[in-house]
Write a protein that holds these residues in place. Structure first.
Motif, mmCIF file in Angstrom:
data_model
loop_
_atom_site.group_PDB
_atom_site.id
_atom_site.type_symbol
_atom_site.label_atom_id
_atom_site.label_comp_id
_atom_site.label_asym_id
_atom_site.label_seq_id
_atom_site.Cartn_x
_atom_site.Cartn_y
_atom_site.Cartn_z
ATOM 1 N N LEU A 192 0.355 5.893 -8.668
ATOM 2 C CA LEU A 192 -0.660 5.055 -9.335
ATOM 3 C C LEU A 192 -1.801 5.922 -9.876
ATOM 4 N N ASN A 241 0.823 -1.211 0.000
ATOM 5 C CA ASN A 241 0.000 0.000 0.000
ATOM 6 C C ASN A 241 0.856 1.259 0.000
ATOM 7 N N ASN A 242 1.660 1.430 -1.037
ATOM 8 C CA ASN A 242 2.441 2.658 -1.147
ATOM 9 C C ASN A 242 2.367 3.154 -2.586
ATOM 10 N N GLN A 243 3.010 4.240 -2.835
ATOM 11 C CA GLN A 243 3.060 4.846 -4.173
ATOM 12 C C GLN A 243 1.662 5.105 -4.726
ATOM 13 N N ASP A 244 0.709 5.440 -3.857
ATOM 14 C CA ASP A 244 -0.650 5.681 -4.322
ATOM 15 C C ASP A 244 -0.709 6.865 -5.282
#
Lengths: 566, 384
Positions: free
Chosen positions: B323, B317-320
């Motif tokens: 994305l 759950n990172n780099q949202d």
């Protein structure tokens, strides 16, 4: 053996498409024989597969991994359960009929072989789409379908309106395709898989939330976001408002293409929602939105259909309305009913399109100056018209509802089966009676009785068959019921919907009756002005096309200025 | 070069699952430079096949020089390959200097080439982090990204004969080679900055495509839009794997083939703007088939990284932000290309042909060149 037969179903149209694409010039008129033979065999194979799947359960055939992803889910192959098998039978049967119909229809056309090649490839793409084992393969074929549809709609590429409308179709579909892809990204990012069963399982076990505003002010479930994004893809393919603009304009394509499109391609949205039904059942909010979009499409599609003066466009808007029903049914949790509906509609609409040419042809042979009815005194609707109308639109749906629930044990009064049925009955019957009212056709008691009896029969058969089909498609105990529960509306909303619909039907009848009797109860000047305005709005397709065109042109002009300046 | 794990002669990274940790690590089984060099050779060969004019000998010389310098950049070890790269950029500057571009564009393009040459030198002779920044800047120029795109646009738009297609392959191949050296830097250093830049570039290039009335600039900006998507994808799919090369080369082959096709039209009928020569599919069926195949490929290009790159998407759950930006990039590129590529086909292949022009279909040599390019694009995009 069954595995081999299952592979043959999509393979035969593919081989036919490739052979005709490469050697079509040499084969010429023989092209049709190759196409028809391949599709007829594919149809027989699909029947075999349907039987095998009904008896022995789903078939899973995986090709060697296209890419060895971490979970090994990313594979091309076939996953054929009852849903896929039913769709395969529908697609191959309609496609076979269309192949046969096109033999004479396109005879002498220089693009004869190209047409059969494209038809074969399109059938292959739709068959592969419905038998995809994971979301990614489904998406790939979803994309290919958009492009092949564009190519086949632009079949008469020397004819400017044909390729312009094909382009319009492509643009609308691509909007849905991109949002679909974003949904896939989200699904893979949060749940780490795109295999159907794994995705449903993980989504039901893990709940993620996205904050749309800082400070967790607007939290939204990840499943809701994913399902909404994918639903936009379904909206584009199934011509749902406001992405419906492409459908009525695709009539410049050859009639067989229209038939295949209205019987097969447009159902892709309904199929997608069914395939992902367990995921959609996890998000009641999405289902409610699906219901609203479907209901809006029904109302707008049916209304715009009434003001058309072109047979094919009338059929196009009729399809839009029917697709609205299908999506609405999904929004109410009646996923299997939506499939039943799309099959019935597909067969019905394909036959209408294929016979539309004959009707137009006959109409052209009428005397040059048909007898004018403009100066004849208008015949007022007879008593039979009013009685039939009231029975068909108000009493009959309620009687069927009660009888079906108690005698046929169709649980319509539970959950929201009643909404689907009543809404469907009222709108359809109102349309039918409105058309008859305009034609002043229901003047005989014999005709009226026959019509009422036929509608009762159709209503009961529809309910019974729909119920049986639901148990066939979702045989697991409680599966279909769980979808209904997930989609359950607030009881107040449910009651309000029934009341509003009843009220509107009554109002419409009072208006029609007083108007016919020359009374001025509702027929004031302002109501006539409203009537005219509504007519103008409807004939201009709610100005949605115009709006899109203006936006497109403005963007294009701005881009040209930008391009020249920077 | 210190810790730089991959040099120009390095091998491609491929994700494999580690049995012990369950995490993805990398192995290097395939020579990336061989693939990229093959791409240049193939494009040069097709460019030579496409020359019909008696006056084409200067163009043949250009083709040989550019492909030779490009191959030298890819196939020689450090630091010699840097000199070859300077040679490529120097020759590009020489051609630009002689071209008939607008004065402002020419000056700015030459200034950017000078900056790129400086970056080559910095990347060769400085410490690790500075070399990485220099490499990134060089990557932006070669795998063109707004605002570093001017040399690419000027060169491709003003190139003579089939040189335009070759320039696309050379630039993208050298850019991909640069990119192979930056995976860790991209994923850990500055992904969001690159994402934003890629989004801006995608929007700019797509808008420029919409506004074009000439075919060659349209295809040039379309290449930049696709390259922007590639950059956007590299920031999200943190594991740099073979999909970058396959996607990059597919873009290169498809765009080269499209430029080559329009070069064939140009050879017959002279330079033409969009819409002046419609209906070619009817009177030149071979050309029509090639155009439809190529534009189909171009429209479906975004599927390539999705197919090959999605397994490398990190599920943590990172780099949202990246994305979300990537979703916007894809949206912009896909929607706009769905407009301008079919529009390109409508203006050339579809419609009614003009009766006042003597048409002649593609020759065997031209068909062979195009078939080779389509086959190479299919191999990289679909099978590889």
């Amino acid at each position: 053996m069954t595995m081999f037969v299952a592979i043959l179903v999509p393979l035969l149209p593919l081989v036919s498409g490739i052979i005709l694409g490469v050697f079509g010039k040499h084969l010429r008129e023989t092209s049709s024989k190759v196409g028809v033979l391949a599709l007829a065999l594919a149809f027989i194979c699909s029947l075999w597969v349907l039987y095998a799947v009904s008896v022995g359960g789903p078939i899973r055939i995986m090709l060697p991994p296209f890419h060895s992803g971490p979970d090994g889910w990313f594979q091309f192959g076939l996953f054929i359960d009852r849903l896929s098998a039913v769709m395969m039978v529908l697609i191959t049967s309609v496609s076979t009929v269309i192949h046969v119909y096109s033999i004479r229809y396109l005879q002498g056309d220089p693009g004869y072989a190209r047409f059969y090649s494209l038809l074969g490839l399109m059938t292959f793409v739709i068959l592969s789409l419905v038998s995809s084992p994971n979301l990614l393969m489904l998406f790939v074929f979803w994309q290919l379908l958009s492009w092949i549809l564009y190519l086949i709609l632009a079949f008469n590429y020397a004819h400017v309106p044909a390729y312009q409308n094909a382009f319009k179709t492509l643009m609308v579909h691509r909007i849905g395709d991109v949002t679909f892809l974003c949904g896939i990204f989200m699904a893979y990012k949060y749940f780490g898989t795109l295999g159907f069963n794994e995705l449903f399982e993980r989504a039901s076990q893990q709940s993620y939330v996205i904050s749309l505003l800082p400070g967790n002010l607007l939290d939204i479930s990840v499943v809701t976001v994913i399902t909404l994004l994918i639903f936009i893809g379904a909206m584009a393919k199934s011509a749902q408002f406001p992405l419906h603009v492409w459908l009525p304009d695709t009539m410049d394509s050859p009639t067989p293409v229209s038939a295949l499109m209205h019987a097969g391609i447009i159902n892709a949205g309904g199929f997608l929602l069914n395939r992902l039904a367990p995921l959609y059942a996890l998000s009641p909010n999405t289902l409610h939105i699906v219901f609203v979009i479907g209901a809006l499409t029904v109302v707008f599609g049916a209304s715009m259909m009434l003001v058309q003066n072109d047979i094919k466009k009338t059929l196009g808007y009729s399809t839009m309305g029917q697709m609205g029903y299908m999506i609405m049914e999904c929004g109410l949790g009646a996923f299997a009913l939506a499939i039943f509906h799309l099959i019935a509609h597909g067969l019905f609409k394909a036959s209408l399109f294929l016979s539309a040419g004959n009707v137009i042809h006959t109409a052209r042979h009428e005397p040059k100056f048909p007898e004018s009815s403009g100066h004849k005194p208008t015949k007022l609707p007879a008593q039979a018209t009013w009685v039939t109308g009231m029975i068909v639109t108000l009493i009959m749906p309620l009687i069927i509802l009660m009888v079906a629930h108690d005698l046929l044990e169709v649980p319509l009064k539970d959950a929201h089966g009643a909404v689907i049925f009543l809404f469907f009955s009222w709108v359809t019957a109102s349309q039918a009676i409105f058309s008859l009212y305009r034609l002043h056709a229901v003047a005989s008691w014999k005709v009226a009785s026959a019509m009422i009896a036929a509608l009762f029969l159709i209503g009961f058969t529809y309910l019974w068959a729909g119920e049986v089909f639901t148990h066939f498609l979702y045989p697991g105990p409680g599966v279909a019921d769980a979808f209904f529960v997930a989609a359950a509306l607030n009881p107040i909303v449910f009651d309000a919907l029934i009341l509003i619909s009843t009220f509107l039907i009554f109002l419409a009848w009072i208006y029609a009756y007083t108007d016919a009797k020359g009374q001025k109860l509702l027929n004031t000047e302002w109501s006539q002005a409203i009537q005219q305005k509504v007519y103008v709005i409807l004939i201009n397709r709610l100005y949605v096309d115009l709006l899109y065109m203006r936006w497109g042109n403005a963007l294009f002009q701005w881009a040209q200025k930008f391009g020249n300046r920077y | 070069m210190g810790e730089r794990t991959l040099s120009m002669g390095s091998k491609i990274w491929e994700p494999v699952l580690s049995a012990a940790s369950g995490e993805i690590e990398t192995i290097m089984p395939i020579e990336v430079t061989t693939i990229l060099a093959f791409a240049i050779i193939l494009s040069a060969f097709c460019a030579i096949l496409g020359q019909r004019s008696k006056l084409s000998s200067p163009i043949l010389v250009q083709i040989l020089i550019v492909s030779g310098l490009g191959l030298g950049t890819l196939l020689t070890p450090l630091p010699i390959n840097r000199y070859f790269l300077v040679g490529v950029l120097g020759f590009a500057a020489y051609l630009l200097f002689q071209s008939h571009c607008r004065a402002t564009t020419k000056t700015m393009s030459l200034a950017q080439i000078a900056l790129a040459i400086l970056l080559v030198l910095v990347s060769s002779f400085s410490d690790h982090s500075l070399a990485m920044f220099a490499g990134l800047g060089l990557g932006f120029t070669l795998l063109p990204l707004f605002p570093f795109h001017l040399p690419f646009v000027s060169l491709v738009s003003s190139a003579h004969g089939a040189m335009s297609g070759l320039w696309v392959t050379v630039f993208l191949s050298l850019g991909l080679a640069e990119l192979t050296e930056l995976p860790t830097f991209l994923s850990e250093g500055m992904p969001s900055a690159v994402s934003w830049l890629a989004l801006g570039s995608a929007l700019y290039a797509s808008l420029k495509c919409l506004g074009q009335t000439q075919i060659r600039p349209l295809l040039t900006y379309a290449t930049i839009a696709q390259a922007s998507m590639l950059w956007g994808l590299t920031t999200v799919f943190s594991i740099f794997s073979e999909w970058v090369i396959s996607f990059g080369l597919t873009i290169a082959f498809v765009m080269t083939a499209l430029l080559f096709t329009y070069h064939c039209i140009q050879q017959r009928f002279g330079s033409h703007a969009l819409g002046t020569l419609p209906g070619l599919a009817l009177v030149m069926p071979r050309l029509g088939v090639c155009l439809i195949i190529l534009i189909s490929f171009a429209v479906l290009l975004p599927l390539v990284p999705v197919l090959s790159g999605l397994p490398a998407l990190p599920t943590a759950n990172n780099q949202d932000v990246c994305l979300v930006i990537l979703c916007f990039i894809i949206f912009v590129v896909w929607i706009f290309e769905s407009w301008y590529f079919p529009h390109l086909m409508h203006q050339t292949a579809f419609g009614k042909a003009r009766p006042d022009i003597p048409y002649s279909d593609l020759t065997a040599g031209e068909i062979s060149g195009l078939t080779l390019l389509i086959a190479a694009a299919s191999y990289h995009g679909l099978f590889y």
